[in-house]
Design an enzyme around this catalytic site. Structure first.
Site, short mmCIF file in Angstrom:
data_model
loop_
_atom_site.label_atom_id
_atom_site.label_comp_id
_atom_site.label_asym_id
_atom_site.label_seq_id
_atom_site.Cartn_x
_atom_site.Cartn_y
_atom_site.Cartn_z
N ASP A 135 0.46 -1.45 0.20
CA ASP A 135 0.32 -0.13 0.04
C ASP A 135 0.71 1.50 0.00
O ASP A 135 1.87 1.39 0.46
CB ASP A 135 -0.86 -0.19 1.27
CG ASP A 135 -2.50 -1.14 1.59
OD1 ASP A 135 -2.19 -1.73 0.12
OD2 ASP A 135 -2.72 -0.97 2.48
N ARG A 185 -1.63 -1.30 -8.56
CA ARG A 185 -2.48 -0.57 -8.17
C ARG A 185 -2.59 0.79 -8.75
O ARG A 185 -1.99 1.34 -8.19
CB ARG A 185 -2.97 -0.78 -6.48
CG ARG A 185 -4.13 0.05 -6.34
CD ARG A 185 -4.92 -0.43 -5.35
NE ARG A 185 -4.05 -1.80 -4.59
CZ ARG A 185 -4.04 -1.97 -3.40
NH1 ARG A 185 -3.84 -0.78 -2.14
NH2 ARG A 185 -4.17 -3.07 -3.30
#
Ligand SMILES: Cc1cc2nc3c(=O)[nH]c(=O)nc-3n(C[C@H](O)[C@H](O)[C@H](O)COP(=O)(O)OP(=O)(O)OC[C@H]3O[C@@H](n4cnc5c(N)ncnc54)[C@H](O)[C@@H]3O)c2cc1C
Length: 309
Positions: A135, A185
């Site tokens: 992340d 992502r």
């Protein structure tokens, strides 16, 4: 207007105590978080994967300030991966990690501590047949996170990165990462960032998202479209067609509890659709970011304080 206030509150210990202690908070948290423990989260994972969706699991926690807690985060992920192996879910469920929970911000050698901890997670993930995605947190962590990504990708090329379109630097980072085997992502970004490093206008963030999407879809990597925005999803579908990308050479990702009908629709159309499933007791920062990004989420939270009618 309220977004920046809530994002500041997301990092306030005082607000954390007030919000976490409010008896009405829990049902609202449950909308976004799949339980305080691994066991209920796994029930959610089993039901999502059985219905044709894929999953990335996040053991909630961030900004740890000591080595022991950083190691506890690593151990929580090792337990999670063992459970995925036991349940034979390695091909449908991966894990997402926040390096600040692995010790990245520790004053003495935080970068190396986080790398050593996350490396063990990446090793077990490979044994289980799955992947880890790093992340992305606030802009001060981007260089360190991308350096850790490069290290991990030497042994585990499928390790995923996250890029945030609100940062000025992202288009360039996207070019560097749009290479064979690289999983990226793309999100808009969820932290409060200064005007010196990030677009402040939503329209600019959206335009930057489209620019980075174009780079990723034209490149040789594996784009992961992390957005609930119908416009971004339509543009991604168009880019997949223009770049002759077959289903399975990219995927959509959305957060647990958000736009579930749209998640279903995309999966039923034959797209890979992955749900980001957070679980764990340390839900405060994640929860506040969800309130900050959408007035309707905040209204839902505030309504829960009204007496039942
Ligand atoms: C899988 C995933 C992983 C993420 N990982 C990170 C990360 O590592 N780092 C990071 O900084 N951020 C991360 N984010 C959060 C991200 O940065 C955004 O803050 C968040 O996704 C909101 O942006 P959006 O693109 O969904 O659209 P927004 O710009 O928030 O919304 C655009 C439109 O989407 C629709 N929409 C959005 N939410 C809802 C809703 N609840 N119900 C109905 N419609 C809705 C509406 O039409 C809205 O107008 C992640 C998001 C996802 C989906």
């Amino acid at each position: 207007m309220l977004g920046p206030v809530l994002l500041a509150a997301a990092r306030s210990d005082r607000m954390r105590r007030v919000v976490a202690a409010a008896p009405v908070t829990r049902p609202v948290v449950d909308r976004f978080v799949a339980g305080d423990e691994l066991s209920p989260a796994m029930d959610t994972v089993r039901s999502l994967t059985a219905s044709g969706l894929e999953v990335t699991l996040d053991h909630l926690g961030e900004d740890v300030t000591d080595k022991t807690t950083a190691r506890a985060t690593r151990d929580a992920y090792l337990r999670l991966l063992d459970t995925l192996r036991h349940d034979g879910l390695g091909t449908r469920a991966e894990v997402s990690v926040k390096l600040s929970a692995f010790g990245q911000a520790l004053p003495d050698g935080g970068h190396d501590i986080a790398l050593a901890n996350v490396r063990q997670v990446a090793e077990l993930a490979a044994e289980v047949g799955t992947t880890v995605t790093l992340d992305m947190e606030d802009h001060t962590t981007v260089d360190s996170t991308l350096a850790i990504l490069r290290e991990l990708r030497r042994e585990h090329p499928g390790t995923g990165a996250v890029l945030q379109s609100y940062l000025f630097r992202t288009e360039e980072d996207a070019r560097a990462l749009a290479v064979a085997g690289s999983r990226v992502r793309l999100v808009k970004g969820a932290y409060k960032e200064p005007a010196s490093v990030a677009f402040q206008d939503k329209a600019d963030v959206d335009k930057a998202y489209v620019r980075a999407l174009r780079v990723l879809f034209a490149g040789e990597g594996y784009p992961m479209v992390g957005s609930h925005d119908p416009r971004m999803i339509a543009i991604a579908q168009d880019l997949a067609a223009r770049n002759h990308r077959p289903a399975g050479s990219y995927e959509f990702q959305m957060l647990y509890g958000i736009r579930t009908a749209e998640q279903r629709r995309l999966a039923d159309e034959g797209h890979r659709m992955r749900i980001y499933v957070p679980y764990g007791a340390d839900w405060y920062g994640y929860f506040m970011r969800r309130l900050a990004e959408r007035p309707a989420n905040l209204a839902f939270f505030l309504r829960s304080f009204l007496p039942a009618r």
